[in-house]
Design an enzyme around this catalytic site. Structure first.
Site, short mmCIF file in Angstrom:
data_model
loop_
_atom_site.label_atom_id
_atom_site.label_comp_id
_atom_site.label_asym_id
_atom_site.label_seq_id
_atom_site.Cartn_x
_atom_site.Cartn_y
_atom_site.Cartn_z
N GLU A 128 11.21 -21.77 -14.70
CA GLU A 128 12.28 -22.24 -13.80
C GLU A 128 12.03 -21.96 -12.31
OE1 GLU A 128 15.96 -20.72 -15.40
OE2 GLU A 128 15.51 -21.46 -17.41
N GLU A 140 13.01 -25.29 -25.92
CA GLU A 140 14.36 -24.72 -26.09
C GLU A 140 15.37 -25.80 -26.46
OE1 GLU A 140 15.46 -22.34 -22.66
OE2 GLU A 140 13.41 -21.63 -22.39
O1 G3I Z 1 22.40 -7.37 -24.53
C1 G3I Z 1 23.73 -7.41 -24.00
C2 G3I Z 1 24.64 -6.64 -24.87
O2 G3I Z 1 24.26 -5.28 -24.83
C3 G3I Z 1 26.08 -6.82 -24.40
O3 G3I Z 1 26.96 -6.20 -25.28
C4 G3I Z 1 26.42 -8.32 -24.33
C5 G3I Z 1 27.84 -8.54 -23.77
O4 G3I Z 1 27.94 -9.81 -23.17
O5 G3I Z 1 25.52 -8.93 -23.48
C6 G3I Z 1 24.20 -8.85 -23.98
O6 G3I Z 1 23.31 -9.54 -23.18
C7 G3I Z 1 23.39 -10.95 -23.24
C8 G3I Z 1 22.08 -11.46 -23.80
O7 G3I Z 1 22.06 -12.89 -23.71
C9 G3I Z 1 21.88 -11.10 -25.26
O8 G3I Z 1 22.88 -11.63 -26.06
C10 G3I Z 1 23.60 -11.43 -21.82
O9 G3I Z 1 24.89 -11.05 -21.37
C11 G3I Z 1 23.47 -12.93 -21.76
O10 G3I Z 1 23.49 -13.35 -20.41
C12 G3I Z 1 22.14 -13.34 -22.38
O11 G3I Z 1 22.07 -14.75 -22.38
C13 G3I Z 1 20.78 -15.28 -22.54
C14 G3I Z 1 20.45 -16.16 -21.35
O12 G3I Z 1 19.16 -16.76 -21.56
C15 G3I Z 1 20.41 -15.38 -20.07
O13 G3I Z 1 19.86 -16.11 -19.03
C16 G3I Z 1 20.77 -16.12 -23.80
O14 G3I Z 1 20.97 -15.27 -24.93
C17 G3I Z 1 19.43 -16.83 -23.93
O15 G3I Z 1 19.48 -17.72 -25.02
C18 G3I Z 1 19.18 -17.62 -22.66
O16 G3I Z 1 17.95 -18.30 -22.76
C19 G3I Z 1 17.55 -19.06 -21.62
C20 G3I Z 1 16.03 -19.10 -21.61
O17 G3I Z 1 15.52 -17.78 -21.63
C21 G3I Z 1 15.52 -19.85 -20.40
N1 G3I Z 1 16.10 -21.18 -20.34
C22 G3I Z 1 17.55 -21.26 -20.41
C23 G3I Z 1 18.04 -20.54 -21.66
C24 G3I Z 1 19.53 -20.68 -21.80
O18 G3I Z 1 20.23 -20.05 -20.77
#
Ligand code: G3I
Length: 411
Positions: A214, A325
């Protein structure tokens, strides 16, 4: 549609009712699905583990197909997983049955790997300390079961802590950034450690790396369309951070590992131009092998024509293409919407197959971004039902669309 659904259900409970597919756990992919027994041996309202599980086929005339087998001659089929997926037996059964590639949803990103406390204790100003404990869970599962993995992702503006860029790794919000030279050393060290550790501990498991993720944001006004405003990589190192990342990755990659530039909205015209310019340059220098088209799609946007055109344009560059993805934001779970989703998946896979077979796009992997709807990143403030399996791991009509089953109409 032919009634031919694949069910994974608990042996003891006859009827398991989800606390809503859109229920309280839908927004937190880290949590296990909460199941409430409404009949059977357990008391009403009692929470049960969804294991042990058995595979039940409704249609006794044949075994439900594995999507990885359907496309084995064309490309591998992957799924994004988290530790919560590979630690739950009923989920790992489906992963093993259906997929031959995996990507960590979060566990191999910088915010998961960088260990600030250990860095302050034993790192140097040029070299942080990395903690692989979360990634190890998924990498060792992949190694044990012979599933190949995509390494996602080495250099990304998101999910990287600010302290990684500051003098003495300070987490003070106003701490000054290190110099470009120090940051390049940190980047070199980080990429080296991640690649060397995974290649030495899990040889042969990772086949492709998203080296830079990105880096294009045409709205930021940079002449080459680079993301500038929210990228500390850009702000501390300058625009050469992209090429440097690929240089380091090339130097530390194991034999046969391919290096990718990965991005979303890759079909938007302006962005597509900027991506093509960027990767052309990297290709001339021999630093890149492929383009990752994330493909977070809407139900009707982009149009199939625009999406196909994009695949062809990237295909013309002579690089590998991986759909890294894939998901389609389906906002409700009604029969009508899910039928539309199934058709969308069929059209997409039909396009991938056709372009691969014709040689117009060297597509080598399609990865679905999430095992089941409840764990999808799209389930945040609003619900979404974007992937191939339900929370109970029932194969959805979308699954049958993706395998191009005749029961799903193409148009
Ligand atoms: O790990 C913490 C956990 O400890 C906490 O309790 C929880 C509460 O909200 O949050 C958890 O972290 C989250 C993490 O996913 C794991 O579930 C984050 O808040 C959340 O922001 C994070 O989201 C991820 C996102 O990337 C962040 O940018 C998504 O799972 C993941 O699927 C997503 O993947 C991205 C690719 O890497 C790049 N392209 C876009 C794609 C979708 O956004």
């Amino acid at each position: 549609m032919k009634k031919r659904l694949l069910y994974y259900v608990g042996m003891s409970a006859m009827s398991l009712a989800l606390m809503g597919c859109k229920g309280e756990n839908a927004t937190d992919p880290e949590k296990e699905p909460s199941l409430t027994v409404t009949q059977g041996a357990q008391k009403e309202g009692e929470e049960v583990s969804p294991t042990p599980m058995v595979l039940v086929e409704e249609d006794t005339t044949g075994t439900p197909p594995a999507i990885k087998d359907v496309y084995q001659e064309l490309f591998s089929i992957g799924v994004a997983v988290g530790t919560h997926d590979v630690l739950q037996e009923y989920k790992l059964d489906v992963i093993l049955q259906q997929f031959n590639s995996m990507t960590c949803g979060n566990e191999m990103k910088a915010d998961s790997l960088l260990d600030r406390r250990a860095t302050l204790e034993s790192g140097t100003e040029e070299s942080p300390v990395i903690n692989f404990s979360r990634a190890d869970i998924i990498l060792s599962f992949a190694q044990e079961h012979g599933i190949a993995m995509r390494g996602h992702t080495l250099v990304w503006h998101s999910q990287v802590p600010r302290w990684f860029f500051t003098v003495k790794y300070s987490d003070d919000a106003s701490a000054p950034f290190v110099t470009k030279e120090v940051m390049l050393s940190r980047m070199d060290s980080y990429i080296r450690q991640v690649m060397e550790y995974t290649n030495e501990t899990y040889p042969g498991v990772i086949y492709a790396w998203d080296v830079v993720n990105e880096a294009i944001e045409t709205g930021d006004g940079h002449e080459r369309g680079l993301r500038t405003k929210d990228s500390l990589w850009y702000q501390v190192i300058g625009e050469e951070y992209i090429e440097k990342a690929f240089e380091y990755a090339r130097a530390y990659a194991a034999e046969g590992q391919t290096l990718f530039y990965n991005d979303y909205n890759e079909f938007v015209l302006k962005k597509r131009f900027a991506i093509i310019n960027l990767v052309k340059d990297l290709k001339e220098k021999g630093l890149i092998d492929g383009i990752g088209m994330q493909s977070h799609l809407q139900m009707s946007d982009p149009s199939l024509i625009d999406y196909e055109e994009t695949l062809k344009k990237y295909g013309e560059l002579g690089l590998e293409i991986q759909v890294t993805e894939l998901d389609v934001d389906a906002l409700d779970n009604s029969e009508e919407t899910q039928a539309k989703l199934a058709k969308r998946y069929k059209q997409l896979f039909y396009t991938y197959k056709r372009l691969k077979e014709s040689g117009e796009a060297n597509i080598t992997n399609i990865t679905i971004w999430g095992l089941s709807d409840d764990g999808s990143w799209l389930n945040d403030e609003t619900a979404s039902y974007p992937v191939l399996f339900t929370q109970l791991l029932e194969a959805k009509p979308a699954f049958y669309g993706a395998i191009m089953d005749e029961s799903i109409p193409l148009y």
